[in-house]
Design a protein around this motif. Structure first.
Motif, PDB file in Angstrom:
ATOM      1  N   THR A 110      13.080  -7.646 -19.995  1.00  0.00           N
ATOM      2  CA  THR A 110      13.155  -8.113 -21.380  1.00  0.00           C
ATOM      3  C   THR A 110      12.277  -9.351 -21.601  1.00  0.00           C
ATOM      4  O   THR A 110      12.355  -9.975 -22.639  1.00  0.00           O
ATOM      5  CB  THR A 110      14.615  -8.418 -21.765  1.00  0.00           C
ATOM      6  OG1 THR A 110      15.170  -9.218 -20.731  1.00  0.00           O
ATOM      7  CG2 THR A 110      15.425  -7.158 -21.903  1.00  0.00           C
ATOM      8  N   THR A 111      11.466  -9.706 -20.604  1.00  0.00           N
ATOM      9  CA  THR A 111      10.501 -10.792 -20.784  1.00  0.00           C
ATOM     10  C   THR A 111       9.120 -10.218 -20.482  1.00  0.00           C
ATOM     11  O   THR A 111       8.999  -9.058 -20.102  1.00  0.00           O
ATOM     12  CB  THR A 111      10.758 -11.942 -19.789  1.00  0.00           C
ATOM     13  OG1 THR A 111      10.465 -11.460 -18.474  1.00  0.00           O
ATOM     14  CG2 THR A 111      12.179 -12.440 -19.841  1.00  0.00           C
ATOM     15  N   GLY A 112       8.092 -11.059 -20.627  1.00  0.00           N
ATOM     16  CA  GLY A 112       6.732 -10.597 -20.361  1.00  0.00           C
ATOM     17  C   GLY A 112       6.473 -10.326 -18.888  1.00  0.00           C
ATOM     18  O   GLY A 112       5.493  -9.680 -18.534  1.00  0.00           O
ATOM     19  N   GLN A 113       7.333 -10.834 -18.016  1.00  0.00           N
ATOM     20  CA  GLN A 113       7.134 -10.669 -16.570  1.00  0.00           C
ATOM     21  C   GLN A 113       7.890  -9.437 -16.082  1.00  0.00           C
ATOM     22  O   GLN A 113       9.124  -9.404 -16.122  1.00  0.00           O
ATOM     23  CB  GLN A 113       7.649 -11.935 -15.855  1.00  0.00           C
ATOM     24  CG  GLN A 113       7.515 -11.927 -14.345  1.00  0.00           C
ATOM     25  CD  GLN A 113       6.053 -12.037 -13.869  1.00  0.00           C
ATOM     26  OE1 GLN A 113       5.180 -12.470 -14.598  1.00  0.00           O
ATOM     27  NE2 GLN A 113       5.796 -11.616 -12.641  1.00  0.00           N
ATOM     28  N   ARG A 142      16.921 -13.917 -10.359  1.00  0.00           N
ATOM     29  CA  ARG A 142      16.711 -13.039 -11.521  1.00  0.00           C
ATOM     30  C   ARG A 142      17.489 -11.737 -11.368  1.00  0.00           C
ATOM     31  O   ARG A 142      18.002 -11.194 -12.350  1.00  0.00           O
ATOM     32  CB  ARG A 142      15.210 -12.755 -11.694  1.00  0.00           C
ATOM     33  CG  ARG A 142      14.916 -12.046 -13.002  1.00  0.00           C
ATOM     34  CD  ARG A 142      13.434 -11.819 -13.237  1.00  0.00           C
ATOM     35  NE  ARG A 142      13.205 -11.187 -14.523  1.00  0.00           N
ATOM     36  CZ  ARG A 142      12.083 -10.562 -14.864  1.00  0.00           C
ATOM     37  NH1 ARG A 142      11.070 -10.526 -14.014  1.00  0.00           N
ATOM     38  NH2 ARG A 142      11.939 -10.009 -16.048  1.00  0.00           N
ATOM     39  N   SER A 154      19.941 -10.845 -14.202  1.00  0.00           N
ATOM     40  CA  SER A 154      19.637  -9.675 -15.041  1.00  0.00           C
ATOM     41  C   SER A 154      20.701  -8.595 -14.957  1.00  0.00           C
ATOM     42  O   SER A 154      20.991  -7.928 -15.936  1.00  0.00           O
ATOM     43  CB  SER A 154      18.334  -9.007 -14.620  1.00  0.00           C
ATOM     44  OG  SER A 154      17.300  -9.898 -14.578  1.00  0.00           O
ATOM     45  N   ASP A 198      19.204  -3.627 -24.911  1.00  0.00           N
ATOM     46  CA  ASP A 198      18.279  -4.771 -24.898  1.00  0.00           C
ATOM     47  C   ASP A 198      16.977  -4.413 -25.617  1.00  0.00           C
ATOM     48  O   ASP A 198      16.904  -3.426 -26.325  1.00  0.00           O
ATOM     49  CB  ASP A 198      18.020  -5.200 -23.443  1.00  0.00           C
ATOM     50  CG  ASP A 198      17.569  -4.028 -22.582  1.00  0.00           C
ATOM     51  OD1 ASP A 198      17.122  -3.020 -23.140  1.00  0.00           O
ATOM     52  OD2 ASP A 198      17.675  -4.130 -21.344  1.00  0.00           O
ATOM     53  N   SER A 257       8.330  -2.925 -22.534  1.00  0.00           N
ATOM     54  CA  SER A 257       9.023  -4.103 -23.030  1.00  0.00           C
ATOM     55  C   SER A 257       8.415  -4.559 -24.351  1.00  0.00           C
ATOM     56  O   SER A 257       7.209  -4.809 -24.429  1.00  0.00           O
ATOM     57  CB  SER A 257       8.902  -5.210 -21.977  1.00  0.00           C
ATOM     58  OG  SER A 257       9.044  -6.465 -22.576  1.00  0.00           O
ATOM     59  N   ALA A 308       9.092  -7.357 -25.674  1.00  0.00           N
ATOM     60  CA  ALA A 308       8.806  -8.792 -25.491  1.00  0.00           C
ATOM     61  C   ALA A 308       7.375  -8.986 -24.993  1.00  0.00           C
ATOM     62  O   ALA A 308       6.671  -9.911 -25.401  1.00  0.00           O
ATOM     63  CB  ALA A 308       9.794  -9.387 -24.497  1.00  0.00           C
ATOM     64  N   GLU A 309       6.948  -8.067 -24.122  1.00  0.00           N
ATOM     65  CA  GLU A 309       5.601  -8.163 -23.579  1.00  0.00           C
ATOM     66  C   GLU A 309       4.564  -7.952 -24.691  1.00  0.00           C
ATOM     67  O   GLU A 309       3.560  -8.649 -24.756  1.00  0.00           O
ATOM     68  CB  GLU A 309       5.438  -7.071 -22.507  1.00  0.00           C
ATOM     69  CG  GLU A 309       4.854  -7.599 -21.238  1.00  0.00           C
ATOM     70  CD  GLU A 309       4.824  -6.541 -20.143  1.00  0.00           C
ATOM     71  OE1 GLU A 309       5.773  -5.744 -20.049  1.00  0.00           O
ATOM     72  OE2 GLU A 309       3.846  -6.536 -19.387  1.00  0.00           O
ATOM     73  N   GLU A 349       4.374 -10.979 -26.937  1.00  0.00           N
ATOM     74  CA  GLU A 349       3.561 -12.059 -26.345  1.00  0.00           C
ATOM     75  C   GLU A 349       2.094 -11.873 -26.694  1.00  0.00           C
ATOM     76  O   GLU A 349       1.382 -12.828 -26.982  1.00  0.00           O
ATOM     77  CB  GLU A 349       3.700 -12.043 -24.817  1.00  0.00           C
ATOM     78  CG  GLU A 349       4.739 -13.000 -24.300  1.00  0.00           C
ATOM     79  CD  GLU A 349       4.803 -13.017 -22.768  1.00  0.00           C
ATOM     80  OE1 GLU A 349       3.781 -12.778 -22.103  1.00  0.00           O
ATOM     81  OE2 GLU A 349       5.909 -13.263 -22.244  1.00  0.00           O
TER      82      GLU A 349
END
Ligand code: COA
Ligand code: AMP
Length: 632
Positions: free
Chosen positions: A242-245, A461, A465, A495, A506, A508-509, A512
């Protein structure tokens, strides 16, 4: 024993149950401990066990007299090529390439990134790494240089393995420009890059860095398998979080091999010698588990198909492959059949082929919609089985276990838990919900063998997570409910992950990337319903004040940026300018509400919304820009 008895036994006596299942493998040393709790608060399967996954997939079968059986069928309608490899031939290729990697200094524990298309050499590369105890990380060819660079920096590989190009329906995708850009962007420096030159495209190699695959392999002698611990990693596979990573999902050797071996008979009802076909890509978990490892560990013939369900050359290609190789089980994503149905709704192409070898069709990657289920069942007349799993699990968690006791199929349901998975539907406080009530889909710990033991180099993480939402449970990220007969229905991600043509992405990615455009003040990416791909991403951007820009030009620029940064696989084709985004008073963007509006679904606006009038603005925007079902 029937399904229910075995299932209950697997939950009540996990150590006894999984010890029995592990005996089906040829270990070098049988594990001392079946399930242990470790100091880091996590559990591990089969500590003390010694094995080699490549040995189990190849050498073992040759020793057992399967050397002349076909292990791998390569069928590539995009290059007009067909090849077959026996277990003995595949072993020879793998051992030799492992020797080549060894000559480059690759040893147990080293990471190797594989950026390669659907060709036999990719399977060889994976098994050669496994043979040396090196940890491979395959990166899907539809990802752009930046995504490859992120993975290089996280996995810190010694060597990168590549092909000169990929081939999509009718275009060649040269890989070296992508690889060069990724190596340039990454801070971690790799020692060497080995390039397999395909006949269809010859790549320009970089002197001093790149090696020609063929030359290197020809000069190498065959390497013997290396004994590894059951708990040693076999591979890392990055998946969207759920993040760019992206998250580096780790798969261990021991638990994985046990899960792979057993799932072939339990879930898919296949026996050694059967022809099994997972029409996916080796860049995804389905490809790892069911193109490469499970069919080979089980002694089956696996099909490696480099093509698409349509246009290669037509929507009859899947039926042709089944007929030509006498496939017993086909596993793919529902989107593939939606594509076929669109082009051949009457099944005219289907009728051209003899598909009588086919006993089951398995679907996953997204929920099988009832229209696709009904169309397929009427046409193919075999059980169509929807089953649910994730990159994290590595093998099915919910299914109709064809090899144990094929039960009634309920369209829309992924059926019942696989042995070892205690799946429950929980409310926000972690209480189990009654039947037919939607909640979070969680699995009571411990997860069975084969599931991720951790994230690569990121235990915090991993815990945060997956294990922190509900104490004592793994949280899947999906929502769903269970009916009064114990059948589970997965309703979708809770999510911000979306599912585009069976590919997990994602939002979120993507956000970004959009946010990095100089004209964009804020943005939201929402996965809206799509007839073919299940979901597609749509970007909503709010401009910085005072910016004047042609909205069509901006949309083109944003589309290109997502393509360049994430890759074409994101299927990001729409971005619209909004005056405002709907938010809660605390500033959280209400993406779910936007999705519901685009999908034409009814919803109750949350009382926490900052300003109701923004919803009318968004509704109007969707209509004007013809986004989603609301505009129809
Ligand atoms: N390398 C390079 N580019 C790739 C790629 C790869 N390995 N895979 C996909 N792409 C590109 C495609 O060429 C396309 O690019 P474009 O925008 O320039 O046309 C884009 O990524 C999107 O590809 P895809 O998602 O495959 O969409 P599509 O419209 O070409 O085809 C389907 C639609 C439904 C036929 C196709 O998605 C499909 O076969 N899906 C099956 C899904 C599957 O196997 N899922 C695995 C889980 S089981
Ligand atoms: P991936 O990790 O790419 O395999 O994607 C896993 C996600 O795909 C799951 O968390 C689900 O959201 C979705 N998914 C996979 N299989 C199914 C299925 N059979 N039914 C519903 N959703 C599915």
């Amino acid at each position: 024993m029937n399904y229910q008895d075995i299932y209950e036994h697997s939950l009540h006596s996990p150590r006894t149950f999984w010890k029995e299942q592990a005996k089906k493998l040829d270990w070098f040393t049988f594990p001392e401990s079946i399930l242990s709790n470790e100091e880091d608060g996590l559990s591990r399967w089969y500590k003390g066990g010694k094995l080699n996954t490549s040995y189990l997939a190849l050498d073992y079968h040759v020793e057992q007299g399967r050397g002349e059986q076909i292990a791998l069928i390569y069928d590539s309608p995009v290059t007009n090529k067909k090849e077959k490899y026996t277990y003995r031939q595949l072993l020879e290729k793998v051992a030799r390439f492992a020797g080549a990697l060894k000559n480059l200094g690759v040893a147990k524990g080293d990471r190797v990134i594989i950026y390669m298309p659907m060709i036999p050499e990719t399977v060889v590369a994976m098994l050669a790494c496994a043979r040396l105890g090196a940890v491979h990380s395959v990166v899907f060819g539809g990802f752009a240089a930046h995504e490859l660079a992120i993975r290089i920096d996280d996995a810190k590989p010694k060597v990168l393995l590549a092909a000169s190009c990929g081939k999509e329906i009718n275009k060649i995708i040269p890989y070296l420009p992508i690889i060069n850009a990724a190596i340039e962007e990454a801070s971690h420096k790799i020692d060497a890059c080995v390039v397999f030159q395909r006949e269809i495209f010859h790549a320009e190699l970089v002197e001093g860095r790149d090696y020609d695959w063929g030359t290197l392999a020809a000069a190498a002698s065959q390497a013997i398998y290396v004994e590894v611990d059951a708990t040693d990693p076999l591979y890392i596979l990055y998946t969207s979080g759920t993040t760019g990573q992206p998250k580096g999902i780790v798969r261990d050797n021991g638990g994985h091999a046990v899960a792979m071996k057993n799932s072939m008979s339990w879930v898919y009802d296949v026996q050694p010698g059967d022809v099994y076909w997972a029409a996916s890509d080796v860049g995804w978990v389905v490809g790892h588990s069911y193109i490469v490892y499970a069919p080979l560990i089980h002694g089956c013939t696996t099909v490696l198909f480099e093509g698409k369900p349509i246009k290669t050359p037509d929507a009859g290609t899947f039926w042709r492959v089944i007929d030509e190789y006498k496939v017993k089980v086909l596993f793919t994503a529902p989107t593939a059949f939606r594509a076929i149905k669109k082009e051949d709704s009457e099944g005219v192409l289907f009728e051209k082929y003899d598909t009588s070898s086919l006993k089951y069709l398995f679907l996953a990657g997204e929920r099988t919609d009832e229209a696709t289920y009904n169309w397929l069942t009427d046409l193919v007349k075999v059980p169509v089985i929807d089953h649910w799993w994730q990159t994290e699990s590595g093998w099915p968690m919910l299914t109709n276990m064809a090899g144990i006791d094929l039960k009634k199929i309920k369209p829309g349901s992924a059926s019942q838990p696989v042995f070892g998975y205690d799946i429950q539907i929980l409310d926000a406080d972690g209480n189990q919900l009654p039947p037919n009530t939607e909640g979070a889909v969680a699995i009571k710990l411990p997860l069975p063998p084969g599931c991720l033991p951790n994230l690569y180099n990121d235990t915090d993480r991993f815990k945060q997570s997956y294990l922190s939402t509900f104490e004592g449970y793994y949280f899947s990220g999906d929502g769903g409910y269970v009916d009064e007969d114990g059948y589970f229905f997965i309703t979708g991600r809770i999510d911000d992950i979306i599912n585009v043509a069976g590919h997990r992405l994602s939002t979120a990615e993507m956000e970004e990337v959009l946010a990095s455009h100089s004209a964009v003040a804020e943005c939201a990416v929402v996965g809206i319903a799509d007839e073919l791909k299940g979901q597609i991403p749509v970007g909503f951007v709010v401009l910085k004040s005072g910016i004047e820009i042609d909205e069509n030009d901006l949309e083109k620029e944003l589309i290109q940026m997502v393509r360049n940064k994430i890759g074409p696989v994101a299927s990001f084709k729409r971005a619209v300018v909004a005056q405002r985004l709907p938010k809660t008073r605390s500033g959280k963007i209400l993406r779910k509400i936007m999705r519901y509006m685009a999908d034409g679904k009814t919803f109750n606006p949350p009382s926490t919304i900052e300003d109701m009038s923004v919803l009318d603005e968004i509704r109007e925007l969707l209509k004007i820009k013809k986004v989603g079902l609301i505009s129809i």
